[in-house]
Design an enzyme around this catalytic site. Structure first.
Site, PDB file in Angstrom:
ATOM      1  N   ASP A 332      47.876  55.476  85.302  1.00  0.00           N
ATOM      2  CA  ASP A 332      48.629  55.311  84.054  1.00  0.00           C
ATOM      3  C   ASP A 332      49.059  53.867  83.835  1.00  0.00           C
ATOM      4  O   ASP A 332      49.203  53.098  84.787  1.00  0.00           O
ATOM      5  CB  ASP A 332      49.884  56.205  84.086  1.00  0.00           C
ATOM      6  CG  ASP A 332      50.783  55.885  85.270  1.00  0.00           C
ATOM      7  OD1 ASP A 332      50.253  55.810  86.400  1.00  0.00           O
ATOM      8  OD2 ASP A 332      51.998  55.690  85.078  1.00  0.00           O
ATOM      9  N   GLU A 333      49.284  53.561  82.593  1.00  0.00           N
ATOM     10  CA  GLU A 333      49.951  52.314  82.169  1.00  0.00           C
ATOM     11  C   GLU A 333      49.451  51.074  82.914  1.00  0.00           C
ATOM     12  O   GLU A 333      50.250  50.229  83.290  1.00  0.00           O
ATOM     13  CB  GLU A 333      51.474  52.442  82.392  1.00  0.00           C
ATOM     14  CG  GLU A 333      52.106  53.561  81.610  1.00  0.00           C
ATOM     15  CD  GLU A 333      53.581  53.752  81.958  1.00  0.00           C
ATOM     16  OE1 GLU A 333      54.359  53.964  81.033  1.00  0.00           O
ATOM     17  OE2 GLU A 333      53.938  53.702  83.155  1.00  0.00           O
TER      18      GLU A 333
HETATM   19  C1  TNX Z   1      56.229  56.780  82.153  1.00  0.00           C
HETATM   20  S1  TNX Z   1      54.536  59.090  82.984  1.00  0.00           S
HETATM   21  C2  TNX Z   1      55.613  56.615  83.391  1.00  0.00           C
HETATM   22  C3  TNX Z   1      56.442  56.393  84.585  1.00  0.00           C
HETATM   23  C4  TNX Z   1      57.894  56.223  84.246  1.00  0.00           C
HETATM   24  C5  TNX Z   1      58.303  57.236  83.205  1.00  0.00           C
HETATM   25  C6  TNX Z   1      59.755  57.199  82.867  1.00  0.00           C
HETATM   26  C7  TNX Z   1      53.723  58.034  83.522  1.00  0.00           C
HETATM   27  C8  TNX Z   1      52.422  58.462  83.873  1.00  0.00           C
HETATM   28  N1  TNX Z   1      54.265  56.808  83.603  1.00  0.00           N
HETATM   29  O1  TNX Z   1      55.973  55.274  85.291  1.00  0.00           O
HETATM   30  O2  TNX Z   1      58.638  56.410  85.403  1.00  0.00           O
HETATM   31  O3  TNX Z   1      57.557  57.012  82.043  1.00  0.00           O
HETATM   32  O4  TNX Z   1      60.101  58.237  82.007  1.00  0.00           O
END
Ligand code: TNX
Length: 519
Positions: A332-333
């Site tokens: 993710d991200e």
């Molecule tokens: C998004 S959900 C993220 C996390 C953060 C979260 C906080 C996801 C795959 N990535 O790294 O902790 O939001 O709500």
């Protein structure tokens, strides 16, 4: 007053449905004590009494069934003071006993069970030991709430008689705990597992690495924990699990028919690794440890061979101590990874996981890569990604942030948590259908649901409890119970009844004003 009348009507309607065969007494008294709601409950209006002379009989030479019986005896002991004998002896003459049996009934599946509770005895049957284990949670919930106290209570240990048939809607019903942003020790994780078990959940996902910390010992890369485990959000000491401690957690979960899914998040969310080993960085320079909460700045150097050696070593060691089928690779991200680097990296990591005999789970972004035939995408935010995953033949775990992220605040006054995805009150957490949330992603595409708890703002077990409870009960029911039988107005009455149990277990839950808690 009006609301009360409506509740009463609904209660009566539900009673009418379950009371067809009941003789007397309150026909709902069985159902109203249960979360998740079983497939079918027929109350028969009498009472079974558990006594100090009761025994638990296992009608099979099966060591797992024996262990499940012992688990039940252990759970019943503190509050009753009864030392219930667990034996293979099936002398059925005396009344007041609990019988566990395995029978060949594949309609019950791996986790289904039937319970026949008469005034003479309780018969719990299942096709597999996991079904017996789920069934004993029902027995626990049918006893007075005081059964969950840890000291001997003065109570009549009565159970309303009924016959119950039960099995889950989804095979995968889980929760995730982020032990990277703040570290939680083995005892906290075990307590979390116990609570999942109580509500018939069967998966615990551990988010073991992130920018702020690396939490699992990797013997071939010792600096990951020696250095990368040393901090957490806010700059505290952090911590990590040794492989022995991790194996202990895995065994503890297995004894409760819960699968541990370890996650190593990559190629982003990797600052703790990048700070521990200079060679994982494209510029050969180790980063600083990080204790903030911003995301999206770190990436493994996807061009270097050493990166794949690192991934192979980490996945290999983790696969060797993880008996469950899944390894979670995050994905993710990864905002600091160019898309042309991200795609081949995630594709190659899936091959590595496969080579170690495990099945990949990743956050929905991994749909952009070449998916292995059995890889699973975890929907958290991006519907197009999730649809892409399905079009590539993948199954989906439903974790929509706006519904299942337990780090989301209940409302604007909640003292912990974030609210970037939504405020999630209990009705919102409960009132959605995984099979219709994203158009074109239907029940056949979905393995189940998972509710994550990210811990940027969560530092101790009491905080965990407050954010998780009682939303988790709703997720347990969404995963287990038939969609057609679920509605908030009826559920909230059963939820209200759980308060005494949560209190007996000393859980600090959120007492939402939406629920008619007993005074
Ligand atoms: C998004 S959900 C993220 C996390 C953060 C979260 C906080 C996801 C795959 N990535 O790294 O902790 O939001 O709500």
């Amino acid at each position: 007053m009006k609301g009360k009348n409506v509740s009463l009507l609904i209660l009566l309607a539900v009673s009418a449905i379950v009371s067809c065969t009941s003789k007397q007494g309150s026909p709902t008294e069985v159902l109203e004590n249960l979360i998740p709601k079983p497939v079918s409950v027929n109350s028969t209006g009498e009472v079974f009494v558990l006594a100090s002379t009761s025994n638990i009989y296992i009608a099979a030479e099966n060591s797992e069934a024996l262990k499940v019986g012992q688990y039940l005896a252990d759970k019943l002991k503190p509050a009753t003071g009864f030392a219930l004998a667990v034996t293979n002896n099936t002398d059925t003459a005396a009344p007041g006993n609990i019988h566990l049996s395995l029978l060949s009934d594949s309609t019950l599946g791996e986790e289904g069970y039937t319970l026949q509770i008469t005034k003479e005895k309780i018969n719990l049957s299942a096709h597999m030991p996991a079904g017996l284990f789920r069934g004993i949670q029902t027995i626990r919930q049918l006893l007075p709430a005081a059964i969950e106290q840890q000291t001997v209570q003065q109570s009549k240990w009565e159970i309303a008689t009924a016959s119950i048939t039960d099995y889950p809607t989804y095979a995968f019903r889980g929760s995730m705990l982020d032990v990277a942003r703040h570290f939680f020790g083995v005892a906290d994780v075990k307590k979390y597992i116990d609570l999942l078990a109580y509500y018939k959940m069967n998966v615990m996902h551990l988010h073991l690495s992130d920018d702020q910390g690396w939490r699992i010992e990797i013997k071939s890369w010792p600096n990951l924990t020696a250095h990368g485990g040393n901090t957490q959000v806010g700059g505290g000491n952090g911590g990590f699990y040794t492989q022995e401690q991790y194996k202990d957690i895995v065994q503890y979960a297995m004894d409760r028919y819960i699968t541990i899914i370890p996650e190593i998040d990559m190629p982003g969310h990797t600052n703790a690794a990048l700070a521990s080993y200079a060679e994982l960085n494209c510029n050969d320079t180790a980063t600083q440890l990080y204790s903030g909460i911003e995301v999206g700045f770190s990436t493994l150097c996807t061009q270097k061979d050493i990166t794949y050696k690192f991934v192979d070593d980490v996945i290999g060691e983790l696969a060797a101590i993880t008996p469950g089928p899944y390894l979670h690779i995050g994905g993710d991200e990864s905002h600091a990874t160019k898309i042309e680097d991200y795609i081949p990296f995630v594709s190659r990591v899936q091959e590595i996981v496969k080579a170690h005999g495990k099945q990949v789970i990743g956050w929905d972004e991994i749909a952009l890569s070449t998916m292995q035939p059995n890889s699973i995408a975890q929907y958290w935010a991006d519907a197009p990604n999730s649809k892409l995953a399905v079009s590539k033949g993948a199954k989906i775990i439903m974790s929509p942030a706006s519904k299942t992220y337990m780090d989301m605040q209940y409302d604007s006054t909640t003292r912990l948590g974030l609210h970037w995805a939504a405020y999630i009150e209990l009705d919102s957490a409960y009132s959605w259908n995984p099979a219709t949330l994203v158009d074109s992603i239907t029940k056949e595409n979905i393995v189940g649901i998972e509710a994550p708890l990210w811990t940027e703002t969560i530092t101790n077990m009491k905080h965990i409890e407050y954010m998780v409870f009682p939303r988790l009960l709703g997720y347990a029911e969404i995963g287990w119970s038939a969609q057609e039988g679920r509605n908030w107005e009826e559920y909230k009455l059963r939820l209200a009844k759980q308060a005494d149990r949560l209190k007996a277990m000393q859980i600090d839950y959120y007492p939402s004003a939406l629920v008619p808690w007993a005074k």
